[in-house]
Scaffold this motif. Structure first.
Motif, short mmCIF file in Angstrom:
data_model
loop_
_atom_site.label_atom_id
_atom_site.label_comp_id
_atom_site.label_asym_id
_atom_site.label_seq_id
_atom_site.Cartn_x
_atom_site.Cartn_y
_atom_site.Cartn_z
N TYR A 175 48.86 -16.37 -4.37
CA TYR A 175 48.59 -16.78 -2.99
C TYR A 175 49.85 -16.59 -2.17
CZ TYR A 175 47.02 -19.71 0.93
OH TYR A 175 46.66 -20.18 2.17
N GLN A 227 46.21 -14.46 -10.34
CA GLN A 227 46.00 -14.99 -9.00
C GLN A 227 47.34 -15.26 -8.30
OE1 GLN A 227 42.46 -17.95 -9.07
NE2 GLN A 227 43.38 -18.06 -11.11
N VAL A 254 47.87 -22.03 -8.77
CA VAL A 254 48.10 -20.58 -8.71
C VAL A 254 49.54 -20.30 -8.27
CG1 VAL A 254 45.68 -20.16 -8.18
CG2 VAL A 254 47.31 -20.36 -6.31
N PHE A 313 39.41 -16.49 -4.48
CA PHE A 313 39.79 -15.80 -5.72
C PHE A 313 38.54 -15.44 -6.54
CE2 PHE A 313 44.13 -17.80 -5.35
CZ PHE A 313 44.83 -16.60 -5.32
N ALA A 369 46.12 -7.56 -9.90
CA ALA A 369 46.06 -8.95 -9.46
C ALA A 369 45.06 -9.15 -8.32
CB ALA A 369 47.44 -9.41 -9.02
N ARG A 370 44.65 -10.39 -8.17
CA ARG A 370 43.96 -10.85 -6.97
C ARG A 370 45.01 -11.52 -6.09
NH1 ARG A 370 39.75 -14.70 -9.79
NH2 ARG A 370 41.42 -14.76 -11.33
N GLN A 385 40.13 -21.30 -4.14
CA GLN A 385 39.49 -20.98 -5.41
C GLN A 385 38.26 -20.11 -5.19
OE1 GLN A 385 39.07 -25.08 -6.55
NE2 GLN A 385 40.81 -25.01 -7.96
N ASP A 410 38.19 -10.76 -11.36
CA ASP A 410 39.11 -11.24 -12.39
C ASP A 410 40.52 -10.72 -12.14
OD1 ASP A 410 37.01 -12.52 -13.82
OD2 ASP A 410 36.44 -10.57 -14.69
#
Length: 214
Positions: free
Chosen positions: A161, A159, A177, A151, A2-3, A148, A156
């Motif tokens: 937060y 997402q 997100v 991210f 994940a980011r 945004q 990739d």
């Protein structure tokens, strides 16, 4: 993997005493009553310019002094980090997330230079591939564009937060997100009223929550 993007003040670090100290140095220059910690926390969340605006209204400072106050606040904050501290459990949580291969970033309304300075001072900078501040774009949170952009810079992947406030909840909602809400920060409204995927009050739970979303 994940980011994962984090807010800064009230999420990763307890910075309100630091912000109070620096803001009160400006008020002391003008022989005005200092801010209480509660007042300071109520002014945090929308960036330094808004904090100065709210402080000026509260202490009767003319609006034409705003630019000078803001510049002085940012300069003094760059050299003042001793009163900020990392919330309990943040370091092991970041180590676990980084070790699991997740890519981490910070999106804050704090100006970029002092944000990077405090991250470095507190030993957190090594965890983050991307840091965006309140002056990195022409807009700031709750506009979704800074989040945004953070991210996007992380590549990739799913997402997520992580934040602590009504501003963060609105930002995540507008960006579409997943949002994890830390309940020990500087939120100004009841947590139950905010859109979120999970609440947590202990960073030891964060890696498990992330894995559940991923």
């Amino acid at each position: 993997m994940a980011r994962i993007v984090f807010d800064l003040d009230g999420t990763l670090i307890h910075s309100a005493p630091e912000i109070q100290f620096v803001a009160n140095s400006l008020l002391a220059d003008r022989r005005l009553e200092p801010l209480t910690l509660a007042e300071t926390i109520s002014f945090i969340g929308n960036g330094a310019a808004v904090l100065i605006e709210k402080m000026s209204i509260a202490r009767g400072i003319p609006a034409d002094q705003h630019a000078e106050l803001l510049a002085t606040l940012e300069e003094r904050y760059m050299h003042s980090s001793d009163k900020s501290e990392v919330f309990a459990g943040v370091l092991p949580a970041l180590e676990a997330l980084q070790g699991a291969g997740h890519r981490l970033g910070v999106c804050t309304n704090k100006p970029l230079a002092p944000a990077k300075a405090v991250l470095d001072h507190l030993g957190l900078a090594r965890f983050f591939d991307v840091v965006l501040g309140g002056d990195s774009l022409d807009v700031r949170k709750p506009d979704p564009a800074p989040l945004q952009a953070t991210f996007a810079a992380l590549g990739d992947g799913p997402q997520i937060y992580v934040g602590d406030s009504d501003v963060d909840a609105e930002t995540a909602d507008r960006a579409g997100v997943q949002f994890l809400l830390f309940t020990e920060g500087y939120c100004k409204v009841p947590h139950a009223e905010l859109p979120h995927h999970a609440l947590f009050d202990d960073f030891a739970r964060l890696p498990e929550l992330v894995e559940g979303l991923v």
